[in-house]
Enzyme design. Sequence first.
Site, PDB file in Angstrom:
ATOM      1  N   SER A 173     -46.631 -17.670  54.867  1.00 29.49           N
ATOM      2  CA  SER A 173     -45.259 -18.000  55.257  1.00 29.49           C
ATOM      3  C   SER A 173     -44.956 -19.488  55.119  1.00 29.49           C
ATOM      4  O   SER A 173     -43.816 -19.874  54.887  1.00 29.49           O
ATOM      5  CB  SER A 173     -45.021 -17.563  56.703  1.00 29.49           C
ATOM      6  OG  SER A 173     -45.136 -16.152  56.799  1.00 29.49           O
TER       7      SER A 173
ATOM      8  N   LEU B  44     -45.992 -13.772  60.768  1.00 32.99           N
ATOM      9  CA  LEU B  44     -46.912 -14.676  61.454  1.00 32.99           C
ATOM     10  C   LEU B  44     -47.366 -13.993  62.741  1.00 32.99           C
ATOM     11  O   LEU B  44     -46.538 -13.515  63.514  1.00 32.99           O
ATOM     12  CB  LEU B  44     -46.223 -16.000  61.768  1.00 32.99           C
ATOM     13  CG  LEU B  44     -45.965 -16.876  60.534  1.00 32.99           C
ATOM     14  CD1 LEU B  44     -44.763 -17.766  60.730  1.00 32.99           C
ATOM     15  CD2 LEU B  44     -47.187 -17.708  60.200  1.00 32.99           C
ATOM     16  N   ILE B  45     -48.674 -13.910  62.953  1.00 31.26           N
ATOM     17  CA  ILE B  45     -49.200 -13.280  64.167  1.00 31.26           C
ATOM     18  C   ILE B  45     -50.044 -14.306  64.904  1.00 31.26           C
ATOM     19  O   ILE B  45     -50.954 -14.910  64.321  1.00 31.26           O
ATOM     20  CB  ILE B  45     -50.040 -12.029  63.843  1.00 31.26           C
ATOM     21  CG1 ILE B  45     -49.197 -10.993  63.093  1.00 31.26           C
ATOM     22  CG2 ILE B  45     -50.604 -11.418  65.133  1.00 31.26           C
ATOM     23  CD1 ILE B  45     -49.968  -9.771  62.624  1.00 31.26           C
TER      24      ILE B  45
ATOM     25  N   THR C  56     -55.272 -20.436  68.248  1.00 29.05           N
ATOM     26  CA  THR C  56     -54.980 -21.884  68.217  1.00 29.05           C
ATOM     27  C   THR C  56     -53.470 -22.095  68.135  1.00 29.05           C
ATOM     28  O   THR C  56     -52.703 -21.150  68.075  1.00 29.05           O
ATOM     29  CB  THR C  56     -55.630 -22.549  66.975  1.00 29.05           C
ATOM     30  OG1 THR C  56     -54.930 -22.124  65.799  1.00 29.05           O
ATOM     31  CG2 THR C  56     -57.114 -22.209  66.881  1.00 29.05           C
TER      32      THR C  56
ATOM     33  N   HIS D  76     -51.996 -23.120  65.571  1.00 26.76           N
ATOM     34  CA  HIS D  76     -51.568 -22.995  64.160  1.00 26.76           C
ATOM     35  C   HIS D  76     -50.276 -22.190  64.069  1.00 26.76           C
ATOM     36  O   HIS D  76     -49.348 -22.529  63.333  1.00 26.76           O
ATOM     37  CB  HIS D  76     -52.697 -22.310  63.386  1.00 26.76           C
ATOM     38  CG  HIS D  76     -52.646 -22.522  61.934  1.00 26.76           C
ATOM     39  ND1 HIS D  76     -52.716 -21.481  61.034  1.00 26.76           N
ATOM     40  CD2 HIS D  76     -52.511 -23.646  61.188  1.00 26.76           C
ATOM     41  CE1 HIS D  76     -52.638 -21.956  59.805  1.00 26.76           C
ATOM     42  NE2 HIS D  76     -52.519 -23.273  59.879  1.00 26.76           N
TER      43      HIS D  76
ATOM     44  N   PHE E 183     -33.528 -15.161  56.975  1.00 30.53           N
ATOM     45  CA  PHE E 183     -34.785 -15.432  57.695  1.00 30.53           C
ATOM     46  C   PHE E 183     -35.492 -14.107  57.972  1.00 30.53           C
ATOM     47  O   PHE E 183     -35.206 -13.431  58.955  1.00 30.53           O
ATOM     48  CB  PHE E 183     -34.475 -16.167  59.004  1.00 30.53           C
ATOM     49  CG  PHE E 183     -35.700 -16.555  59.795  1.00 30.53           C
ATOM     50  CD1 PHE E 183     -36.056 -15.858  60.950  1.00 30.53           C
ATOM     51  CD2 PHE E 183     -36.498 -17.606  59.390  1.00 30.53           C
ATOM     52  CE1 PHE E 183     -37.179 -16.216  61.683  1.00 30.53           C
ATOM     53  CE2 PHE E 183     -37.620 -17.972  60.115  1.00 30.53           C
ATOM     54  CZ  PHE E 183     -37.962 -17.277  61.262  1.00 30.53           C
TER      55      PHE E 183
ATOM     56  N   ARG F 260     -41.918  -4.016  64.513  1.00 33.38           N
ATOM     57  CA  ARG F 260     -40.769  -4.642  63.851  1.00 33.38           C
ATOM     58  C   ARG F 260     -40.771  -4.399  62.345  1.00 33.38           C
ATOM     59  O   ARG F 260     -39.856  -4.794  61.646  1.00 33.38           O
ATOM     60  CB  ARG F 260     -40.712  -6.124  64.212  1.00 33.38           C
ATOM     61  CG  ARG F 260     -40.230  -6.331  65.647  1.00 33.38           C
ATOM     62  CD  ARG F 260     -40.716  -7.619  66.280  1.00 33.38           C
ATOM     63  NE  ARG F 260     -40.232  -7.715  67.663  1.00 33.38           N
ATOM     64  CZ  ARG F 260     -40.784  -7.059  68.686  1.00 33.38           C
ATOM     65  NH1 ARG F 260     -41.848  -6.252  68.478  1.00 33.38           N
ATOM     66  NH2 ARG F 260     -40.284  -7.153  69.902  1.00 33.38           N
TER      67      ARG F 260
HETATM   68  N1  LIG Z   1     -51.934 -17.189  59.849  1.00 38.51           N
HETATM   69  C1  LIG Z   1     -50.891 -16.832  58.998  1.00 38.51           C
HETATM   70  C2  LIG Z   1     -50.588 -17.568  57.868  1.00 38.51           C
HETATM   71  N2  LIG Z   1     -51.339 -18.669  57.541  1.00 38.51           N
HETATM   72  C3  LIG Z   1     -51.339 -19.247  56.220  1.00 38.51           C
HETATM   73  C4  LIG Z   1     -50.206 -20.261  55.998  1.00 38.51           C
HETATM   74  O1  LIG Z   1     -48.936 -19.609  55.980  1.00 38.51           O
HETATM   75  C5  LIG Z   1     -50.380 -20.974  54.650  1.00 38.51           C
HETATM   76  O2  LIG Z   1     -50.365 -20.018  53.601  1.00 38.51           O
HETATM   77  C6  LIG Z   1     -51.662 -21.768  54.585  1.00 38.51           C
HETATM   78  O3  LIG Z   1     -51.728 -22.644  55.701  1.00 38.51           O
HETATM   79  C7  LIG Z   1     -51.762 -22.592  53.284  1.00 38.51           C
HETATM   80  O4  LIG Z   1     -50.658 -23.466  53.156  1.00 38.51           O
HETATM   81  N3  LIG Z   1     -49.563 -17.214  57.073  1.00 38.51           N
HETATM   82  C8  LIG Z   1     -48.784 -16.113  57.370  1.00 38.51           C
HETATM   83  O5  LIG Z   1     -47.828 -15.792  56.636  1.00 38.51           O
HETATM   84  N4  LIG Z   1     -49.079 -15.373  58.487  1.00 38.51           N
HETATM   85  C9  LIG Z   1     -50.099 -15.704  59.322  1.00 38.51           C
HETATM   86  O6  LIG Z   1     -50.305 -15.001  60.347  1.00 38.51           O
HETATM   87  C1  LIG Z   2     -50.362 -17.646  62.455  1.00 41.19           C
HETATM   88  C2  LIG Z   2     -51.720 -18.201  62.264  1.00 41.19           C
HETATM   89  O1  LIG Z   2     -51.909 -19.183  61.611  1.00 41.19           O
HETATM   90  C3  LIG Z   2     -52.835 -17.573  63.043  1.00 41.19           C
HETATM   91  O2  LIG Z   2     -52.926 -16.223  62.629  1.00 41.19           O
HETATM   92  C4  LIG Z   2     -54.161 -18.279  62.782  1.00 41.19           C
HETATM   93  O3  LIG Z   2     -55.061 -17.782  63.763  1.00 41.19           O
HETATM   94  P1  LIG Z   2     -55.919 -18.846  64.608  1.00 41.19           P
HETATM   95  O4  LIG Z   2     -54.944 -19.632  65.463  1.00 41.19           O
HETATM   96  O5  LIG Z   2     -56.835 -17.988  65.472  1.00 41.19           O
HETATM   97  O6  LIG Z   2     -56.664 -19.731  63.649  1.00 41.19           O
END
Ligand SMILES: Nc1c(NC[C@H](O)[C@H](O)[C@H](O)CO)[nH]c(=O)[nH]c1=O
Ligand SMILES: CC(=O)[C@@H](O)COP(=O)(O)O
Length: 218
Positions: free
Chosen positions: A64, A136-137, A141, A143, A168, A182
């Site tokens: 994403s 995004l799940i 962390t 992140h 969006f 969803r």
């Molecule tokens: N954790 C998820 C990600 N992580 C990857 C990032 O979006 C990106 O591709 C990476 O950091 C390289 O730039 N992406 C999602 O779409 N969903 C997630 O749960």
């Molecule tokens: C949305 C994310 O980036 C997440 O899935 C990454 O998982 P983590 O926070 O356990 O590294």
Amino acid sequence: MSDPTIKGLPPPPTKYDGSPFRIAIVHARWNDAIIKALLDGTVKKLKEQGVKEENIVIKSVPGSYELPFAAQKLIEAGKTQSSNAAPSMLASTTNLLSLIDNNPTAPASTTPQPAQSSTGGASTAPFNAIIAIGCLIKGSTMHFEYICDAVTHGLMKVQLDSGTPVVFGVLTALNDDQALERAGIGRKETKGHNHGEDWGLAAVELAAQTSDWQKGIL
Ligand SMILES: Nc1c(NC[C@H](O)[C@H](O)[C@H](O)CO)[nH]c(=O)[nH]c1=O
Ligand SMILES: CC(=O)[C@@H](O)COP(=O)(O)O
């Protein structure tokens, strides 16, 4: 989940005709079972509203976080295709002058071609709307929070800077079940509602409204 009689998107006030429009979908590949369901729901709704299959362009990116950049580049690519498909006015003018000179060897006039080919093939007009799909799940962390914030603001900036609607289509779920429900593939009996359908509706509505507003039609 909350009461479905309260929360959710009602039917659009007007049934919009999607047939004139060209839509690009860019989707992330993370959590791909959920992405596939969302994508299927989006495309189903676009087609139900008359968008031609050949005018639905689908591209993917790893995650994403890449969606705003990809959306921006797809909008630019659509405009480039459009200008490449319509010969430059200079070339047309040159040919017109040649015809006035009665030059029999002058090339045929290059009347600008319509965006829609005469055989009804894929349009080369700029995209009328972009749908950015991601899931995004939340992990363990921060992140999740940073990507959600960056993607949300990034997609909004792309649409406001470009003037092209960007729907969006990013789920920001705290757990797997929230995302599954969803996407309409929940593990409970209800299975939930596929938000991709809402995004297809939104894309055609914004394409139609933006087209009118650009012509000064209110
Ligand atoms: N954790 C998820 C990600 N992580 C990857 C990032 O979006 C990106 O591709 C990476 O950091 C390289 O730039 N992406 C999602 O779409 N969903 C997630 O749960
Ligand atoms: C949305 C994310 O980036 C997440 O899935 C990454 O998982 P983590 O926070 O356990 O590294």
